[in-house]
Design a protein around this motif. Structure first.
Motif, PDB file in Angstrom:
ATOM      1  N   ALA A  10       0.375   3.622 -15.163  1.00 32.90           N
ATOM      2  CA  ALA A  10      -0.011   3.268 -13.791  1.00 32.90           C
ATOM      3  C   ALA A  10      -0.294   1.770 -13.673  1.00 32.90           C
ATOM      4  CB  ALA A  10      -1.244   4.064 -13.369  1.00 32.90           C
ATOM      5  N   SER A  11      -0.987   1.210 -14.657  1.00 35.87           N
ATOM      6  CA  SER A  11      -1.262  -0.232 -14.639  1.00 35.87           C
ATOM      7  C   SER A  11       0.026  -1.035 -14.777  1.00 35.87           C
ATOM      8  CB  SER A  11      -2.234  -0.591 -15.771  1.00 35.87           C
ATOM      9  OG  SER A  11      -3.471   0.072 -15.611  1.00 35.87           O
ATOM     10  N   PRO A  57       0.816  -1.230   0.000  1.00 35.38           N
ATOM     11  CA  PRO A  57       0.000   0.000   0.000  1.00 35.38           C
ATOM     12  C   PRO A  57       0.844   1.273   0.000  1.00 35.38           C
ATOM     13  CG  PRO A  57      -0.125  -1.105   2.131  1.00 35.38           C
ATOM     14  CD  PRO A  57       0.542  -2.048   1.197  1.00 35.38           C
ATOM     15  N   LEU A  58       2.015   1.236   0.675  1.00 34.28           N
ATOM     16  CA  LEU A  58       2.877   2.413   0.675  1.00 34.28           C
ATOM     17  C   LEU A  58       3.414   2.697  -0.721  1.00 34.28           C
ATOM     18  CD1 LEU A  58       4.930   1.884   3.974  1.00 34.28           C
ATOM     19  CD2 LEU A  58       2.969   3.388   3.591  1.00 34.28           C
ATOM     20  N   TYR A  59       3.827   1.638  -1.418  1.00 33.75           N
ATOM     21  CA  TYR A  59       4.326   1.801  -2.788  1.00 33.75           C
ATOM     22  C   TYR A  59       3.216   2.318  -3.700  1.00 33.75           C
ATOM     23  CZ  TYR A  59       5.459   0.453  -7.581  1.00 33.75           C
ATOM     24  OH  TYR A  59       5.642   0.466  -8.939  1.00 33.75           O
ATOM     25  N   LEU A  60       2.036   1.725  -3.562  1.00 32.61           N
ATOM     26  CA  LEU A  60       0.932   2.116  -4.442  1.00 32.61           C
ATOM     27  C   LEU A  60       0.535   3.571  -4.219  1.00 32.61           C
ATOM     28  CD1 LEU A  60      -2.092   0.114  -5.563  1.00 32.61           C
ATOM     29  CD2 LEU A  60      -2.543   2.246  -4.377  1.00 32.61           C
ATOM     30  N   LEU A  61       0.382   3.974  -2.971  1.00 31.77           N
ATOM     31  CA  LEU A  61      -0.062   5.341  -2.685  1.00 31.77           C
ATOM     32  C   LEU A  61       1.032   6.354  -3.021  1.00 31.77           C
ATOM     33  CD1 LEU A  61      -1.891   4.721   0.717  1.00 31.77           C
ATOM     34  CD2 LEU A  61      -2.899   4.907  -1.565  1.00 31.77           C
ATOM     35  N   GLY A  62       2.277   6.068  -2.613  1.00 31.47           N
ATOM     36  CA  GLY A  62       3.366   6.989  -2.908  1.00 31.47           C
ATOM     37  C   GLY A  62       3.660   7.093  -4.395  1.00 31.47           C
ATOM     38  N   GLY A  63       3.695   5.944  -5.071  1.00 32.50           N
ATOM     39  CA  GLY A  63       3.950   5.950  -6.514  1.00 32.50           C
ATOM     40  C   GLY A  63       2.843   6.641  -7.291  1.00 32.50           C
ATOM     41  N   SER A  64       1.601   6.426  -6.887  1.00 28.80           N
ATOM     42  CA  SER A  64       0.473   7.072  -7.567  1.00 28.80           C
ATOM     43  C   SER A  64       0.529   8.580  -7.399  1.00 28.80           C
ATOM     44  CB  SER A  64      -0.859   6.526  -7.023  1.00 28.80           C
ATOM     45  OG  SER A  64      -0.978   5.138  -7.269  1.00 28.80           O
ATOM     46  N   ALA A  65       0.872   9.034  -6.186  1.00 25.02           N
ATOM     47  CA  ALA A  65       0.989  10.476  -5.935  1.00 25.02           C
ATOM     48  C   ALA A  65       2.101  11.087  -6.782  1.00 25.02           C
ATOM     49  CB  ALA A  65       1.240  10.732  -4.450  1.00 25.02           C
ATOM     50  N   LEU A  66       3.236  10.393  -6.890  1.00 21.74           N
ATOM     51  CA  LEU A  66       4.352  10.900  -7.680  1.00 21.74           C
ATOM     52  C   LEU A  66       3.994  10.979  -9.160  1.00 21.74           C
ATOM     53  CD1 LEU A  66       7.294  11.780  -7.972  1.00 21.74           C
ATOM     54  CD2 LEU A  66       7.940   9.353  -8.075  1.00 21.74           C
ATOM     55  N   LEU A  67       3.363   9.933  -9.684  1.00 16.22           N
ATOM     56  CA  LEU A  67       2.976   9.934 -11.097  1.00 16.22           C
ATOM     57  C   LEU A  67       1.945  11.028 -11.373  1.00 16.22           C
ATOM     58  CD1 LEU A  67       3.316   8.627 -13.846  1.00 16.22           C
ATOM     59  CD2 LEU A  67       1.571   6.934 -13.218  1.00 16.22           C
ATOM     60  N   ALA A  68       1.023  11.245 -10.446  1.00 16.91           N
ATOM     61  CA  ALA A  68       0.029  12.313 -10.607  1.00 16.91           C
ATOM     62  C   ALA A  68       0.711  13.679 -10.632  1.00 16.91           C
ATOM     63  CB  ALA A  68      -1.000  12.252  -9.478  1.00 16.91           C
TER      64      ALA A  68
END
Length: 402
Positions: free
Chosen positions: A244-245, A197-208
């Motif tokens: 993202a996928s 979950p940390l990777y998913l949330l942090g990575g998603s925020a960075l890509l956004a």
């Protein structure tokens, strides 16, 4: 040379793609008929025809592998999520703290109500928490499409868009956290429980954030070339969704956060063609058809009472959370009731979160997953009608204003 060299084989082997193309035509025609003769949202026709012709209905279109239709859903949903984010001004929460309180209270009340019902039905607390987090989500696809189609404007519409965006964020984040807890209970090591979950949330925020920075630079160079800008933006959304996928991030969070970031950097909202032009509009229609094709009401066979109770409890929870703070946040009782009803729809986000949970936990798919799928199907068919009625009763559609 024989007959078989230039004549088609008999019986004809019809490709599912042919039925899907025909379904697109029929869905659009049905949607127009609903608007003209019954004044119902087009979405009902799109989803309804998919459910009718899909595996759960007449079976003309066979069950499609998830990978074949999920990309279409992710792309179309990404378009609608970015469109939603670009219309929402987060500065409003600072100017009106009661609105932020209403959003949090509504999410917590929805979670608590659904969680309590499931525990009462002897569902384990962790599984109940997963379903309750999904239940927080209000369908951004249905909300954006219905608001665009009805041309609604006003206090209720603006609050509906804002609370839909926030509910989507709450649902995705807390779903990932509760799924991590399920993995921990299943024996997964602590590191592999916490890191995903940390990777998913942090990575998603960075890509956004990268999307937002790129967006602003391209806009600075293109200026007022709206058509070209819309094409490039459509391509950027597709790129971000696929990236993202590929990186196993959340396309939902990436595109919604990107829209919110770009809107926050601007003092005024920016007007784009609905769904960024014809290509985006076609994808959106295909997404709703795909949702219909995925419709599964088998959960009603053994869980009819539970599905009905969850629908009623969720509606009451959203209404009871919005009403107490209505006057404090600056709207009347009638507007608050309309807002609470409009927050009811569930669709693509809830569907994708359910499928993600079922992939990780197959036993969930044949238990609570079936109940949740039936719940989603009912609210994605009834949802557009509820939103349309709510916006009309709030007096925010053109015919009511006139």
């Amino acid at each position: 040379m024989t007959w078989s060299d230039y004549l088609p084989a008999w019986p004809l082997q019809i490709s599912p793609a042919l039925w899907l193309a025909l379904t697109l035509v029929v869905a659009v025609l049905l949607g127009e008929a609903l608007v003209r003769h019954l004044r119902l949202p087009r979405i009902v026709g799109y989803i309804g025809i998919g459910a009718l012709l899909g595996p759960g209905g007449l079976g003309l279109i066979p069950q499609l592998p998830v990978d074949e239709w999920r990309l279409v859903v992710d792309l179309a949903l990404g378009i609608l999520l970015f469109e939603l984010g670009s219309k929402v001004n987060l500065r409003w929460l600072k100017a009106n703290p009661w609105l932020a309180g209403t959003s949090l209270l509504e999410a917590i009340t929805t979670f608590g109500a659904v969680f309590s019902v499931l525990v009462w039905f002897d569902v384990t607390s962790t599984a109940a928490a997963v379903v309750a987090t999904i239940a927080i989500a209000t369908s951004p696809a249905i909300i954006v499409r219905t608001v665009t189609e009805s041309r609604a404007q006003g206090q209720v519409t603006d609050r509906l868009l804002l609370m839909t965006a926030l509910n989507t964020i709450y649902a995705v984040i807390f779903h990932k956290l509760t799924v991590a807890v399920m993995h921990g209970q299943a024996g997964t090591s602590f590191v592999h429980t916490i890191f995903p979950p940390l990777y998913l949330l942090g990575g998603s925020a960075l890509l956004a954030w990268l999307f937002g920075v790129t967006f602003e630079r391209i806009h600075h160079h293109l200026g007022q070339h709206e058509e070209t800008f819309s094409f490039i933006l459509f391509g950027m959304i597709a790129f971000a969704t696929i990236m993202a996928s590929t990186l196993r991030l959340s396309p939902i969070l990436v595109l919604l956060a990107a829209g919110l970031i770009t809107r926050y950097q601007r003092k005024h909202t920016r007007t784009f063609p609905p769904h960024f032009g014809s290509a985006g509009a076609v994808l959106v229609v295909l997404m709703f058809i795909a949702n219909g094709l995925a419709a599964d009401l088998r959960g009603l066979q053994d869980g009819f009472l539970l599905v009905l109770l969850l629908i009623v409890v969720r509606i009451i929870a959203k209404l009871s959370a919005v009403l107490p703070l209505a006057t404090h946040s600056g709207i009347g009782w009638r507007q608050a009731i309309s807002l609470g009803i409009a927050l009811v729809p569930m669709s693509s986000v809830a569907l994708l979160l359910t499928l993600d949970t079922a992939i990780d936990f197959p036993e969930f798919a044949f238990g609570l997953g079936m109940v949740l799928m039936s719940w989603i199907v009912i609210l994605e068919l009834a949802g557009p009608i509820l939103v349309q009625v709510a916006l009309r009763r709030a007096g925010e559609t053109p015919e009511k204003k006139a």
